[in-house]
Design a protein around this motif. Sequence first.
Motif, PDB file in Angstrom:
ATOM      1  N   ILE A 120     -29.240 -16.849  26.045  1.00  0.00           N
ATOM      2  CA  ILE A 120     -27.874 -17.031  25.525  1.00  0.00           C
ATOM      3  C   ILE A 120     -27.652 -18.493  25.154  1.00  0.00           C
ATOM      4  CG2 ILE A 120     -25.413 -16.891  26.079  1.00  0.00           C
ATOM      5  CD1 ILE A 120     -26.125 -14.579  27.995  1.00  0.00           C
ATOM      6  N   VAL A 121     -28.088 -19.393  26.018  1.00  0.00           N
ATOM      7  CA  VAL A 121     -27.891 -20.817  25.789  1.00  0.00           C
ATOM      8  C   VAL A 121     -28.659 -21.280  24.560  1.00  0.00           C
ATOM      9  CG1 VAL A 121     -28.366 -23.103  26.755  1.00  0.00           C
ATOM     10  CG2 VAL A 121     -27.366 -21.349  28.195  1.00  0.00           C
ATOM     11  N   ASP A 122     -29.838 -20.727  24.338  1.00  0.00           N
ATOM     12  CA  ASP A 122     -30.647 -21.133  23.190  1.00  0.00           C
ATOM     13  C   ASP A 122     -29.985 -20.778  21.855  1.00  0.00           C
ATOM     14  OD1 ASP A 122     -32.561 -22.231  24.801  1.00  0.00           O
ATOM     15  OD2 ASP A 122     -33.907 -20.489  24.750  1.00  0.00           O
ATOM     16  N   MET A 123     -29.105 -19.782  21.849  1.00  0.00           N
ATOM     17  CA  MET A 123     -28.426 -19.400  20.618  1.00  0.00           C
ATOM     18  C   MET A 123     -27.284 -20.355  20.268  1.00  0.00           C
ATOM     19  SD  MET A 123     -28.262 -15.242  20.728  1.00  0.00           S
ATOM     20  CE  MET A 123     -27.115 -15.208  22.090  1.00  0.00           C
ATOM     21  N   ILE A 124     -26.795 -21.116  21.238  1.00  0.00           N
ATOM     22  CA  ILE A 124     -25.657 -22.004  21.008  1.00  0.00           C
ATOM     23  C   ILE A 124     -26.184 -23.394  20.674  1.00  0.00           C
ATOM     24  CG2 ILE A 124     -23.597 -23.021  22.048  1.00  0.00           C
ATOM     25  CD1 ILE A 124     -23.580 -20.581  23.969  1.00  0.00           C
ATOM     26  N   PRO A 125     -25.783 -23.963  19.559  1.00  0.00           N
ATOM     27  CA  PRO A 125     -26.228 -25.324  19.232  1.00  0.00           C
ATOM     28  C   PRO A 125     -25.728 -26.316  20.286  1.00  0.00           C
ATOM     29  CG  PRO A 125     -25.189 -24.290  17.332  1.00  0.00           C
ATOM     30  CD  PRO A 125     -24.965 -23.391  18.498  1.00  0.00           C
ATOM     31  N   PHE A 126     -26.547 -27.313  20.570  1.00  0.00           N
ATOM     32  CA  PHE A 126     -26.195 -28.290  21.604  1.00  0.00           C
ATOM     33  C   PHE A 126     -24.900 -29.009  21.228  1.00  0.00           C
ATOM     34  CE2 PHE A 126     -26.494 -32.529  23.542  1.00  0.00           C
ATOM     35  CZ  PHE A 126     -26.562 -32.152  24.867  1.00  0.00           C
ATOM     36  N   GLN A 146     -21.986 -27.705  20.819  1.00  0.00           N
ATOM     37  CA  GLN A 146     -21.054 -26.905  20.004  1.00  0.00           C
ATOM     38  C   GLN A 146     -19.833 -26.534  20.838  1.00  0.00           C
ATOM     39  OE1 GLN A 146     -21.188 -25.808  16.714  1.00  0.00           O
ATOM     40  NE2 GLN A 146     -19.143 -25.049  17.088  1.00  0.00           N
ATOM     41  N   PRO A 147     -18.646 -26.970  20.450  1.00  0.00           N
ATOM     42  CA  PRO A 147     -17.441 -26.590  21.194  1.00  0.00           C
ATOM     43  C   PRO A 147     -17.016 -25.172  20.828  1.00  0.00           C
ATOM     44  CG  PRO A 147     -16.828 -27.931  19.331  1.00  0.00           C
ATOM     45  CD  PRO A 147     -18.337 -27.881  19.351  1.00  0.00           C
ATOM     46  N   ILE A 148     -16.121 -24.633  21.625  1.00  0.00           N
ATOM     47  CA  ILE A 148     -15.528 -23.339  21.286  1.00  0.00           C
ATOM     48  C   ILE A 148     -14.461 -23.614  20.230  1.00  0.00           C
ATOM     49  CG2 ILE A 148     -14.106 -21.439  22.129  1.00  0.00           C
ATOM     50  CD1 ILE A 148     -15.528 -21.672  24.804  1.00  0.00           C
ATOM     51  N   LEU A 149     -14.616 -22.982  19.104  1.00  0.00           N
ATOM     52  CA  LEU A 149     -13.689 -23.197  17.988  1.00  0.00           C
ATOM     53  C   LEU A 149     -12.469 -22.302  18.189  1.00  0.00           C
ATOM     54  CD1 LEU A 149     -16.352 -23.222  15.159  1.00  0.00           C
ATOM     55  CD2 LEU A 149     -15.336 -25.190  16.323  1.00  0.00           C
ATOM     56  N   VAL A 150     -11.357 -22.902  18.599  1.00  0.00           N
ATOM     57  CA  VAL A 150     -10.140 -22.160  18.876  1.00  0.00           C
ATOM     58  C   VAL A 150      -9.590 -21.601  17.558  1.00  0.00           C
ATOM     59  CG1 VAL A 150      -7.808 -22.321  19.848  1.00  0.00           C
ATOM     60  CG2 VAL A 150      -9.676 -23.626  20.854  1.00  0.00           C
ATOM     61  N   SER A 151      -9.087 -20.381  17.609  1.00  0.00           N
ATOM     62  CA  SER A 151      -8.523 -19.663  16.466  1.00  0.00           C
ATOM     63  C   SER A 151      -9.564 -19.359  15.394  1.00  0.00           C
ATOM     64  CB  SER A 151      -7.350 -20.442  15.844  1.00  0.00           C
ATOM     65  OG  SER A 151      -6.322 -20.595  16.781  1.00  0.00           O
ATOM     66  N   LYS A 185     -13.925 -15.466  20.581  1.00  0.00           N
ATOM     67  CA  LYS A 185     -14.099 -14.434  21.608  1.00  0.00           C
ATOM     68  C   LYS A 185     -15.547 -14.353  22.073  1.00  0.00           C
ATOM     69  CE  LYS A 185     -10.275 -11.367  20.508  1.00  0.00           C
ATOM     70  NZ  LYS A 185      -9.876 -10.030  20.098  1.00  0.00           N
ATOM     71  N   ARG A 186     -16.481 -14.389  21.115  1.00  0.00           N
ATOM     72  CA  ARG A 186     -17.892 -14.308  21.488  1.00  0.00           C
ATOM     73  C   ARG A 186     -18.323 -15.543  22.274  1.00  0.00           C
ATOM     74  NH1 ARG A 186     -22.879 -11.675  19.679  1.00  0.00           N
ATOM     75  NH2 ARG A 186     -24.521 -12.972  20.530  1.00  0.00           N
ATOM     76  N   ALA A 187     -17.837 -16.721  21.875  1.00  0.00           N
ATOM     77  CA  ALA A 187     -18.198 -17.953  22.571  1.00  0.00           C
ATOM     78  C   ALA A 187     -17.676 -17.931  24.007  1.00  0.00           C
ATOM     79  CB  ALA A 187     -17.653 -19.167  21.818  1.00  0.00           C
ATOM     80  N   GLU A 188     -16.462 -17.452  24.197  1.00  0.00           N
ATOM     81  CA  GLU A 188     -15.900 -17.368  25.557  1.00  0.00           C
ATOM     82  C   GLU A 188     -16.639 -16.323  26.384  1.00  0.00           C
ATOM     83  OE1 GLU A 188     -11.795 -16.681  24.660  1.00  0.00           O
ATOM     84  OE2 GLU A 188     -11.355 -18.838  24.507  1.00  0.00           O
ATOM     85  N   ALA A 189     -17.018 -15.204  25.752  1.00  0.00           N
ATOM     86  CA  ALA A 189     -17.787 -14.174  26.459  1.00  0.00           C
ATOM     87  C   ALA A 189     -19.160 -14.716  26.851  1.00  0.00           C
ATOM     88  CB  ALA A 189     -17.929 -12.922  25.594  1.00  0.00           C
ATOM     89  N   ASP A 190     -19.784 -15.458  25.935  1.00  0.00           N
ATOM     90  CA  ASP A 190     -21.073 -16.080  26.260  1.00  0.00           C
ATOM     91  C   ASP A 190     -20.936 -17.052  27.419  1.00  0.00           C
ATOM     92  OD1 ASP A 190     -22.440 -14.670  24.351  1.00  0.00           O
ATOM     93  OD2 ASP A 190     -22.433 -16.299  22.854  1.00  0.00           O
ATOM     94  N   GLN A 191     -19.844 -17.796  27.413  1.00  0.00           N
ATOM     95  CA  GLN A 191     -19.606 -18.756  28.497  1.00  0.00           C
ATOM     96  C   GLN A 191     -19.495 -18.026  29.843  1.00  0.00           C
ATOM     97  OE1 GLN A 191     -15.892 -20.930  28.141  1.00  0.00           O
ATOM     98  NE2 GLN A 191     -16.918 -22.824  28.785  1.00  0.00           N
ATOM     99  N   ARG A 192     -18.786 -16.903  29.861  1.00  0.00           N
ATOM    100  CA  ARG A 192     -18.659 -16.122  31.101  1.00  0.00           C
ATOM    101  C   ARG A 192     -20.015 -15.543  31.516  1.00  0.00           C
ATOM    102  NH1 ARG A 192     -13.953 -14.612  28.481  1.00  0.00           N
ATOM    103  NH2 ARG A 192     -14.901 -12.691  27.716  1.00  0.00           N
TER     104      ARG A 192
END
Length: 125
Positions: A35-41, A43-48, A53-60
């Motif tokens: 999961i972490v490898d898919m997220i660029p180093f 990269q913040p969660i882009l609000v709105s 939703k996917r970024a927050e789900a990945d974080q959980r």
Amino acid sequence: MTYRDRREAKAARLREWADKRDVKANAAHEKVQTIVDMIPFGQPILVSHHSQKRAEADQRRIERGMDAAVDNSRKASDFRSRADNIESAAAHAIYSDDEDAVDRLEARIAGLEAERDRVKAYNAS
């Protein structure tokens, strides 16, 4: 089956459980890593944004996965520690159903009496 055999079997079971927990911990860590490898180093969660939703789900998922990895790793360590304690206690213990229990007890008594005599002589001087 003697008591010593039962204690050694328990230590072996604990080591097996520790190995299984290590496998679970590694699997959880690898799952998190994918999961972490898919997220660029960085990269913040882009609000709105549609990806929020996917970024927050990945974080959980990452948090739960790391918790599982740490919990399983700690449990494996605990099982290994318990197995080590059992084996170290069995190494110097004399159990009543050992074949040479009487001889070992007599040797231990003789050693303790010799130590007592040495301490008495030291205190007398």
